[in-house]
Write an enzyme that holds these catalytic residues in place. Structure first.
Site, PDB file in Angstrom:
ATOM      1  N   ASN A   9      -3.818 141.914  -9.299  1.00  0.00           N
ATOM      2  CA  ASN A   9      -3.846 142.592 -10.605  1.00  0.00           C
ATOM      3  C   ASN A   9      -3.598 144.065 -10.344  1.00  0.00           C
ATOM      4  O   ASN A   9      -4.475 144.774  -9.863  1.00  0.00           O
ATOM      5  CB  ASN A   9      -5.228 142.370 -11.249  1.00  0.00           C
ATOM      6  CG  ASN A   9      -5.412 143.204 -12.503  1.00  0.00           C
ATOM      7  OD1 ASN A   9      -4.448 143.710 -13.069  1.00  0.00           O
ATOM      8  ND2 ASN A   9      -6.667 143.349 -12.941  1.00  0.00           N
ATOM      9  N   TRP A  10      -2.387 144.513 -10.676  1.00  0.00           N
ATOM     10  CA  TRP A  10      -2.015 145.882 -10.331  1.00  0.00           C
ATOM     11  C   TRP A  10      -2.582 146.920 -11.297  1.00  0.00           C
ATOM     12  O   TRP A  10      -2.452 148.119 -11.066  1.00  0.00           O
ATOM     13  CB  TRP A  10      -0.486 146.013 -10.282  1.00  0.00           C
ATOM     14  CG  TRP A  10       0.149 145.267  -9.168  1.00  0.00           C
ATOM     15  CD1 TRP A  10      -0.468 144.528  -8.195  1.00  0.00           C
ATOM     16  CD2 TRP A  10       1.550 145.169  -8.892  1.00  0.00           C
ATOM     17  NE1 TRP A  10       0.448 143.979  -7.337  1.00  0.00           N
ATOM     18  CE2 TRP A  10       1.698 144.358  -7.748  1.00  0.00           C
ATOM     19  CE3 TRP A  10       2.695 145.686  -9.504  1.00  0.00           C
ATOM     20  CZ2 TRP A  10       2.951 144.056  -7.207  1.00  0.00           C
ATOM     21  CZ3 TRP A  10       3.933 145.391  -8.971  1.00  0.00           C
ATOM     22  CH2 TRP A  10       4.058 144.583  -7.829  1.00  0.00           C
ATOM     23  N   LYS A  11      -3.114 146.468 -12.412  1.00  0.00           N
ATOM     24  CA  LYS A  11      -3.679 147.391 -13.415  1.00  0.00           C
ATOM     25  C   LYS A  11      -2.619 148.452 -13.782  1.00  0.00           C
ATOM     26  O   LYS A  11      -1.439 148.146 -13.839  1.00  0.00           O
ATOM     27  CB  LYS A  11      -4.971 148.019 -12.910  1.00  0.00           C
ATOM     28  CG  LYS A  11      -5.942 146.980 -12.351  1.00  0.00           C
ATOM     29  CD  LYS A  11      -7.289 147.531 -12.036  1.00  0.00           C
ATOM     30  CE  LYS A  11      -8.133 146.450 -11.372  1.00  0.00           C
ATOM     31  NZ  LYS A  11      -9.532 146.813 -11.223  1.00  0.00           N
ATOM     32  N   HIS A  95     -10.158 140.528 -18.934  1.00  0.00           N
ATOM     33  CA  HIS A  95     -10.611 141.297 -17.764  1.00  0.00           C
ATOM     34  C   HIS A  95     -11.733 142.248 -18.202  1.00  0.00           C
ATOM     35  O   HIS A  95     -11.702 142.774 -19.325  1.00  0.00           O
ATOM     36  CB  HIS A  95      -9.435 142.087 -17.180  1.00  0.00           C
ATOM     37  CG  HIS A  95      -9.754 142.712 -15.862  1.00  0.00           C
ATOM     38  ND1 HIS A  95     -10.471 143.887 -15.754  1.00  0.00           N
ATOM     39  CD2 HIS A  95      -9.492 142.310 -14.591  1.00  0.00           C
ATOM     40  CE1 HIS A  95     -10.620 144.185 -14.473  1.00  0.00           C
ATOM     41  NE2 HIS A  95     -10.032 143.251 -13.751  1.00  0.00           N
ATOM     42  N   GLU A  97     -12.335 145.236 -17.610  1.00  0.00           N
ATOM     43  CA  GLU A  97     -11.888 146.567 -18.067  1.00  0.00           C
ATOM     44  C   GLU A  97     -11.413 146.498 -19.511  1.00  0.00           C
ATOM     45  O   GLU A  97     -11.621 147.428 -20.291  1.00  0.00           O
ATOM     46  CB  GLU A  97     -10.796 147.100 -17.127  1.00  0.00           C
ATOM     47  CG  GLU A  97     -11.391 147.533 -15.796  1.00  0.00           C
ATOM     48  CD  GLU A  97     -10.446 147.457 -14.612  1.00  0.00           C
ATOM     49  OE1 GLU A  97      -9.222 147.323 -14.796  1.00  0.00           O
ATOM     50  OE2 GLU A  97     -10.947 147.517 -13.465  1.00  0.00           O
ATOM     51  N   GLU A 167     -15.681 137.431 -12.052  1.00  0.00           N
ATOM     52  CA  GLU A 167     -15.620 138.795 -11.536  1.00  0.00           C
ATOM     53  C   GLU A 167     -16.886 139.548 -11.925  1.00  0.00           C
ATOM     54  O   GLU A 167     -16.977 140.065 -13.051  1.00  0.00           O
ATOM     55  CB  GLU A 167     -14.412 139.516 -12.127  1.00  0.00           C
ATOM     56  CG  GLU A 167     -13.091 138.870 -11.776  1.00  0.00           C
ATOM     57  CD  GLU A 167     -11.962 139.888 -11.783  1.00  0.00           C
ATOM     58  OE1 GLU A 167     -11.315 140.036 -10.743  1.00  0.00           O
ATOM     59  OE2 GLU A 167     -11.770 140.563 -12.803  1.00  0.00           O
ATOM     60  N   GLY A 173     -13.776 147.160  -7.979  1.00  0.00           N
ATOM     61  CA  GLY A 173     -13.349 148.511  -7.621  1.00  0.00           C
ATOM     62  C   GLY A 173     -14.455 149.366  -7.017  1.00  0.00           C
ATOM     63  O   GLY A 173     -14.309 150.575  -6.877  1.00  0.00           O
ATOM     64  N   SER A 213     -13.679 143.553  -5.276  1.00  0.00           N
ATOM     65  CA  SER A 213     -13.586 144.164  -3.946  1.00  0.00           C
ATOM     66  C   SER A 213     -13.252 143.166  -2.837  1.00  0.00           C
ATOM     67  O   SER A 213     -13.784 143.260  -1.724  1.00  0.00           O
ATOM     68  CB  SER A 213     -14.874 144.939  -3.619  1.00  0.00           C
ATOM     69  OG  SER A 213     -15.041 146.003  -4.538  1.00  0.00           O
ATOM     70  N   GLY A 234      -7.718 143.444  -7.140  1.00  0.00           N
ATOM     71  CA  GLY A 234      -7.207 144.709  -7.649  1.00  0.00           C
ATOM     72  C   GLY A 234      -6.701 145.576  -6.510  1.00  0.00           C
ATOM     73  O   GLY A 234      -5.591 145.413  -6.017  1.00  0.00           O
ATOM     74  N   GLY A 235      -7.562 146.488  -6.046  1.00  0.00           N
ATOM     75  CA  GLY A 235      -7.182 147.499  -5.060  1.00  0.00           C
ATOM     76  C   GLY A 235      -6.403 146.971  -3.860  1.00  0.00           C
ATOM     77  O   GLY A 235      -5.367 147.534  -3.494  1.00  0.00           O
TER      78      GLY A 235
HETATM   79  C1  PEP Z   1      -9.901 143.247 -10.527  1.00  0.00           C
HETATM   80  O1  PEP Z   1      -9.420 144.199 -11.086  1.00  0.00           O
HETATM   81  O2  PEP Z   1      -9.810 142.141 -11.069  1.00  0.00           O
HETATM   82  C2  PEP Z   1     -10.575 143.449  -9.251  1.00  0.00           C
HETATM   83  C3  PEP Z   1     -11.267 142.470  -8.753  1.00  0.00           C
HETATM   84  O3  PEP Z   1     -10.447 144.691  -8.652  1.00  0.00           O
HETATM   85  P1  PEP Z   1     -10.875 145.087  -7.135  1.00  0.00           P
HETATM   86  O4  PEP Z   1     -10.319 144.008  -6.238  1.00  0.00           O
HETATM   87  O5  PEP Z   1     -10.258 146.414  -6.917  1.00  0.00           O
HETATM   88  O6  PEP Z   1     -12.373 145.104  -7.110  1.00  0.00           O
END
Ligand code: PEP
Length: 252
Positions: A9-11, A95, A97, A167, A173, A213, A234-235
């Site tokens: 997920n590049w956001k 999500h 966010e 999640e 993050g 994470s 994400g990251g």
């Molecule tokens: C996400 O945005 O779904 C996520 C899990 O981010 P990260 O891996 O950066 O915690």
């Protein structure tokens, strides 16, 4: 047997040219992999060009959201059919966010989910508790509320097409990953909820990703848990070499 599914997920990251460069490199590195479903979810602006680069490859493209209406006066929104024609086969919904910053609720996620399924796309429905909810000991209540509310009214055969992402918001993050045992406990609970709602056969077949994470050095332990079928990342999905390592987690 549930096939592992790793999605990036590049956001709000990567311009069109950056996204094209990324997937051109990624395609070379993970081209031989057929035992993991690999998905990248770029910003809407890059979907079409990314899909062009990935056409015919083993990597699928996902959108980060989609609205429930097909067309009309909804400034700033984008429909499931639009993302499908642009090259998506998956759509992330609900999500945390979006729930926290853009007004998504179980109700709107449910409407989006039905529209996404109607368009023949695979939804990835996100659920998970905040830190204060975990500390209050109400993780399962929150997850139950998200599952029941987001999946309300779905037929069994529709549910078979859905991917769930657990999640925990406190792990997204933040660098704080849920332990494999903490994640497994909630994944098993989600499968119980799905069995109550849709029957044991559907519950056994639905893939449940963990997200929060995930990194190359913790994915293998997470994936070794019985009810963890993949990762929503994400990251660590933003660099080709770390995403490659995640996809090749068995070798790590
Ligand atoms: C996400 O945005 O779904 C996520 C899990 O981010 P990260 O891996 O950066 O915690």
């Amino acid at each position: 047997m549930r096939k592992p599914i790793i999605a990036g997920n590049w956001k709000l990251n990567k311009t069109v040219s950056e996204a094209v460069k990324f997937v051109s490199e990624l395609k070379e590195k993970v081209g031989g992999i057929s035992d993991v479903d690999i998905i990248v979810c770029p910003p809407f602006t890059a979907v079409s060009k990314v899909a062009d680069v990935l056409r015919g490859s083993n990597i699928r493209v996902g959108a980060q959201d989609a609205y429930w209406e097909e067309e009309g006066a909804f400034t700033g929104e984008i429909s499931p059919l639009m993302v499908k024609e642009a090259g998506c086969s998956y759509v992330i919904l609900g999500h945390s966010e979006r729930r926290a910053m853009f007004g998504d609720t179980n109700n709107t996620v449910n409407k989006k989910l039905k529209a996404v399924l109607n368009a023949g796309l695979t939804p990835i429905v996100c659920v998970g508790e905040k830190l204060e909810e975990r500390e209050k000991g109400i993780t399962k209540d929150i997850v139950k509320d998200h599952i029941q509310g987001s999946l309300h009214g779905l037929k069994k055969e529709e549910m078979s097409e859905v991917v769930i992402a657990y999640e925990p918001v406190w792990a997204i993050g933040t660098g704080k990953t849920a332990t494999p045992e903490q994640a497994q406990e909630v994944h098993a609970y989600i499968r119980e909820l799905l069995a109550d709602l849709f029957g044991g056969g559907v519950a056994e077949s639905v893939r449940i990703q963990y997200g929060g994470s995930i990194k190359p050095d913790n994915i293998k332990n997470l994936m070794s848990q019985k009810d963890i079928d993949g990762g929503l990342v994400g990251g660590a999905s933003l660099k080709v070499d770390s995403f490659e390592k995640l996809v090749k987690y068995r070798e790590g």
